[in-house]
Design an enzyme around this catalytic site. Sequence first.
Site, PDB file in Angstrom:
ATOM      1  N   CYS A 122      -7.086   3.174   6.067  1.00 55.28           N
ATOM      2  CA  CYS A 122      -6.515   2.600   4.850  1.00 55.28           C
ATOM      3  C   CYS A 122      -7.595   2.063   3.912  1.00 55.28           C
ATOM      4  O   CYS A 122      -8.376   1.187   4.284  1.00 55.28           O
ATOM      5  CB  CYS A 122      -5.530   1.489   5.184  1.00 55.28           C
ATOM      6  SG  CYS A 122      -4.729   0.803   3.704  1.00 55.28           S
ATOM      7  N   SER A 151       5.837   6.941   5.323  1.00 48.38           N
ATOM      8  CA  SER A 151       4.482   7.351   5.694  1.00 48.38           C
ATOM      9  C   SER A 151       4.450   7.675   7.182  1.00 48.38           C
ATOM     10  O   SER A 151       4.715   6.804   8.022  1.00 48.38           O
ATOM     11  CB  SER A 151       3.482   6.228   5.383  1.00 48.38           C
ATOM     12  OG  SER A 151       3.458   5.948   3.998  1.00 48.38           O
ATOM     13  N   ARG A 186      -2.779   5.465  12.778  1.00 47.21           N
ATOM     14  CA  ARG A 186      -1.761   4.529  12.278  1.00 47.21           C
ATOM     15  C   ARG A 186      -1.289   3.638  13.433  1.00 47.21           C
ATOM     16  O   ARG A 186      -0.291   3.924  14.095  1.00 47.21           O
ATOM     17  CB  ARG A 186      -0.581   5.283  11.650  1.00 47.21           C
ATOM     18  CG  ARG A 186      -0.996   6.140  10.456  1.00 47.21           C
ATOM     19  CD  ARG A 186       0.195   6.766   9.770  1.00 47.21           C
ATOM     20  NE  ARG A 186       1.067   5.763   9.177  1.00 47.21           N
ATOM     21  CZ  ARG A 186       0.869   5.183   7.997  1.00 47.21           C
ATOM     22  NH1 ARG A 186      -0.206   5.509   7.282  1.00 47.21           N
ATOM     23  NH2 ARG A 186       1.708   4.289   7.530  1.00 47.21           N
ATOM     24  N   CYS A 212      -1.301  13.596 -11.676  1.00 48.98           N
ATOM     25  CA  CYS A 212      -2.580  13.221 -12.290  1.00 48.98           C
ATOM     26  C   CYS A 212      -3.756  13.862 -11.575  1.00 48.98           C
ATOM     27  O   CYS A 212      -4.777  14.168 -12.199  1.00 48.98           O
ATOM     28  CB  CYS A 212      -2.730  11.701 -12.294  1.00 48.98           C
ATOM     29  SG  CYS A 212      -2.755  10.949 -10.653  1.00 48.98           S
ATOM     30  N   CYS A 232      -6.686  11.507 -16.804  1.00 47.55           N
ATOM     31  CA  CYS A 232      -5.872  10.559 -16.043  1.00 47.55           C
ATOM     32  C   CYS A 232      -5.730   9.275 -16.855  1.00 47.55           C
ATOM     33  O   CYS A 232      -5.963   9.271 -18.054  1.00 47.55           O
ATOM     34  CB  CYS A 232      -6.438  10.309 -14.644  1.00 47.55           C
ATOM     35  SG  CYS A 232      -8.182   9.881 -14.588  1.00 47.55           S
ATOM     36  N   CYS A 237      -5.927   2.619 -12.023  1.00 47.13           N
ATOM     37  CA  CYS A 237      -5.503   3.557 -10.982  1.00 47.13           C
ATOM     38  C   CYS A 237      -5.506   2.857  -9.627  1.00 47.13           C
ATOM     39  O   CYS A 237      -6.326   1.976  -9.368  1.00 47.13           O
ATOM     40  CB  CYS A 237      -6.462   4.756 -10.958  1.00 47.13           C
ATOM     41  SG  CYS A 237      -6.186   5.916  -9.602  1.00 47.13           S
ATOM     42  N   ASP A 238      -4.604   3.309  -8.775  1.00 48.10           N
ATOM     43  CA  ASP A 238      -4.506   2.818  -7.402  1.00 48.10           C
ATOM     44  C   ASP A 238      -5.825   2.993  -6.649  1.00 48.10           C
ATOM     45  O   ASP A 238      -6.185   2.170  -5.801  1.00 48.10           O
ATOM     46  CB  ASP A 238      -3.382   3.612  -6.720  1.00 48.10           C
ATOM     47  CG  ASP A 238      -3.148   3.230  -5.281  1.00 48.10           C
ATOM     48  OD1 ASP A 238      -2.895   4.142  -4.472  1.00 48.10           O
ATOM     49  OD2 ASP A 238      -3.213   2.039  -4.949  1.00 48.10           O
ATOM     50  N   CYS A 289     -15.499  27.990 -13.138  1.00 48.98           N
ATOM     51  CA  CYS A 289     -14.548  28.398 -12.096  1.00 48.98           C
ATOM     52  C   CYS A 289     -13.263  28.986 -12.693  1.00 48.98           C
ATOM     53  O   CYS A 289     -12.652  28.386 -13.589  1.00 48.98           O
ATOM     54  CB  CYS A 289     -14.206  27.206 -11.213  1.00 48.98           C
ATOM     55  SG  CYS A 289     -13.093  27.612  -9.849  1.00 48.98           S
ATOM     56  N   CYS A 334      -9.287  14.754  -8.158  1.00 51.26           N
ATOM     57  CA  CYS A 334      -9.326  13.318  -8.425  1.00 51.26           C
ATOM     58  C   CYS A 334     -10.764  12.837  -8.663  1.00 51.26           C
ATOM     59  O   CYS A 334     -11.668  13.171  -7.888  1.00 51.26           O
ATOM     60  CB  CYS A 334      -8.724  12.556  -7.248  1.00 51.26           C
ATOM     61  SG  CYS A 334      -8.727  10.759  -7.471  1.00 51.26           S
TER      62      CYS A 334
END
Length: 411
Positions: free
Chosen positions: A26, A127, A139, A273, A279, A294-295, A339, A349
């Site tokens: 995490c 999740s 997890r 995104c 973004c 952004c997260d 490309c 990202c």
Amino acid sequence: MVGFIENFQLMAKPTGSVCNIDCTYCFYLEKEHLYPERKNRWKMDSHTLENYIRKNIRAQKAAVVDFIWQGGEPTLAGLDFFRKAISLQKKYAGNKRINNFFQTNGTNIDDEWAIFLKENNFLGGLSIDGDRNCNDAYRLTRAGKSTYDAVIKGLEILKRYQVEFNTLTVVNVENVKHPLDIYNFLKRIGSRYMQFIPLVERRASVTDANGLQLIQPDYPGQCSVTKWSVSAKAWGIFLNTLFDYWIMNDLGKVFIMNFEQTMARMAGQPSACVISETCGANLIVEANGDLYSCDHFVYPEHKLGNINSDELSERVNSAQNRSFGQKKLKNISKECLDCAVRPFCNGGCPKHRFNISRDGKPNKNYFCEGFSLYLHHTLPVMQHLLRLMQQGVSLANAKKTIKKAHYQKKA
């Protein structure tokens, strides 16, 4: 205005980084170091909640407003918190329709939670990383024990009350080895909409000034890719294995976000995104009201303001956030520029752009090889399928044509 953002989403972290389990991989748990007051104020208070709901509804131009609740673990905020949220949404909605999306690890779901989610039309995101062995690879509880039984128990309660849900699976160095086992497991437990997220994080040799070790792309110090990260090639093979099986067996019955996003991009429709040119339209609000671009960029330099003191629409279209969004388009690797499949991934990202490009810049996406494997393999099939759909061919006949044209030798 260059880079003007009209449509955006604002995901909430009502409990910040606080969680009741301790996933090894995490990236958000260590964000606690950014908020030393979290021991006393770890949950979004009523004032911040009201400002979040009121300002989010007011700032949205669309007729539908999405509220996305994530964590940490959002169930820790308690049912009364979310009952208050629903009440505030009704108070400020006006003529707008409200949707609620709720991402959970499932371990706290009981009858009362399921009844609330069903009655208020929440879409649950569960999740889970696969069967017991795959899920429990990383997890685990804070005591290092399995979470699998608790997750499955929560899932069964959601199903009992007919709460709509999808599954989110983090693809790591372990479960990437078992694509079809994971896929068929998710089908068996009732998932008909799946998301697969590739995992890569880099750990700094020493913590930075903010107490963080999992660092962003332009970190200048010594660091290394974490041992739980999936390789780019393995990620591409994972996707291709899923795609071939899915399109021959479950097209139209099971929906996989990764493939839907690519096809949406192909059809000229808005997509996630991660594969868009720019973004900055997927912001987050922390438990104390702090706003970030952004997260994946909850670092002090990307803080935009606070929902309690700032107007949301102004922060979304601030020079800082628009610059953040445009940087994705501008800071793209030499390989991407040359490309053929760039329009379908757009360099991925920005958080994953840290490999060295041909021109010596550290802006090549870590997953580049995986994207290339996936897109070169699947695009011909997707393009054929899209043509058939545009011609009005039935799904059943389209599947037969696709199988004959692309998979006859593999059957």
